[in-house]
Design a protein around this motif. Structure first.
Motif, PDB file in Angstrom:
ATOM      1  N   ALA A   1     -61.552  82.894  -3.788  1.00  0.00           N
ATOM      2  CA  ALA A   1     -62.775  83.472  -3.236  1.00  0.00           C
ATOM      3  C   ALA A   1     -62.501  83.898  -1.801  1.00  0.00           C
ATOM      4  O   ALA A   1     -61.459  83.565  -1.225  1.00  0.00           O
ATOM      5  CB  ALA A   1     -63.915  82.453  -3.282  1.00  0.00           C
TER       6      ALA A   1
ATOM      7  N   THR B   1     -64.840  85.327   2.034  1.00  0.00           N
ATOM      8  CA  THR B   1     -66.122  85.539   2.697  1.00  0.00           C
ATOM      9  C   THR B   1     -66.022  86.721   3.651  1.00  0.00           C
ATOM     10  O   THR B   1     -64.930  87.189   3.989  1.00  0.00           O
ATOM     11  CB  THR B   1     -66.550  84.305   3.515  1.00  0.00           C
ATOM     12  OG1 THR B   1     -65.638  84.151   4.610  1.00  0.00           O
ATOM     13  CG2 THR B   1     -66.567  83.051   2.664  1.00  0.00           C
TER      14      THR B   1
ATOM     15  N   ARG C   1     -67.534  77.700  -1.977  1.00  0.00           N
ATOM     16  CA  ARG C   1     -67.014  78.593  -3.025  1.00  0.00           C
ATOM     17  C   ARG C   1     -65.775  78.006  -3.695  1.00  0.00           C
ATOM     18  O   ARG C   1     -65.512  78.279  -4.861  1.00  0.00           O
ATOM     19  CB  ARG C   1     -66.709  79.960  -2.432  1.00  0.00           C
ATOM     20  CG  ARG C   1     -67.967  80.686  -2.002  1.00  0.00           C
ATOM     21  CD  ARG C   1     -67.736  82.086  -1.517  1.00  0.00           C
ATOM     22  NE  ARG C   1     -69.016  82.680  -1.143  1.00  0.00           N
ATOM     23  CZ  ARG C   1     -69.180  83.942  -0.803  1.00  0.00           C
ATOM     24  NH1 ARG C   1     -68.129  84.757  -0.766  1.00  0.00           N
ATOM     25  NH2 ARG C   1     -70.373  84.399  -0.485  1.00  0.00           N
TER      26      ARG C   1
END
Length: 225
Positions: free
Chosen positions: A129, A131, A152
């Motif tokens: 993941a 951000t 996450r």
């Protein structure tokens, strides 16, 4: 392994620190505010929501903050074609996955910048993941960005890797260990004084120490709620 490796991107995996300092310098100059490049460099690693007041004061933030951030974005966009990954970035991501870490890229960059960085390092294939600034309301040194990345990952433990004292400060607020890389221009003493448990000259040196760092993360007692 139930551990996330939360990697800063700007200045850690991709060589952007001095590009961003120059972009901020030009943005401030456009609104008639002179901020020396050295002072801007010292603040790189903060998100733009924090940086304007930190380097130029609250009055400049109130009067020009949004405009400076808009101008910075335009200047940074023009510099994007010059950005390159640091040597060893891809190898680090591959080795971290092989070691058993769940790799998460914790960037406070603008979403389109993050997309560009992901392309440069094959991040979509190598990370679980990532951000961007769109995912949080406050960026480093606030811990919200790291916490979002950790959520996450969905792991019990985490280790943060960054190039600035702001990365270390944010990790400390979550109670997770942080390690520093010299790629952002901060000194060893500065990083350790802000909580870095180890400091590496480059990404290759960090990669060779992943086994020890996994044990370090497993021994930590985070402040996660």
């Amino acid at each position: 392994m139930d551990t996330a490796l939360i990697l800063d991107v700007d200045g850690t995996l991709v060589d952007t620190t001095y590009h961003h300092a120059l972009a901020w310098y030009r943005a401030f100059r456009e609104v008639g505010v002179a901020v020396p490049v050295w002072r801007l460099h010292r603040a790189i690693g903060m998100g733009g929501d924090q940086l304007v007041a930190a380097v130029a004061g609250d009055e400049v933030e109130r009067s020009h903050g949004d405009r400076v951030r808009e101008l910075w974005k335009a200047e940074a966009d023009r510099l994007m074609p010059e950005i390159r990954p640091f040597d060893g970035a891809v190898e680090l991501l591959d080795a971290a996955g092989a070691e058993g870490f769940r790799v998460v890229l914790a960037s406070s960059g603008k979403p389109d910048h993050v997309d560009h960085y992901l392309d440069l390092i094959g991040g979509r294939e190598r990370a679980s993941a990532w951000t961007s600034s769109a995912d949080v309301s406050a960026t480093k040194p606030h811990p919200e960005l790291l916490e979002a990345a950790w959520e996450r990952a969905g792991t019990t433990h985490a280790l943060a890797v960054g190039d600035s004292v702001w990365d270390c400060d944010a990790a400390g607020k979550l109670g997770i260990p942080a390690v520093g890389v010299r790629t952002g221009g901060f000194g060893v003493d500065e990083l350790t004084e802000h909580g870095a448990r180890a400091v590496y000259e480059d990404l290759h040196e960090l990669r060779r120490d992943l086994g020890r760092l996994a044990r370090l993360a497993a021994e930590a007692r985070p402040n996660r709620t």
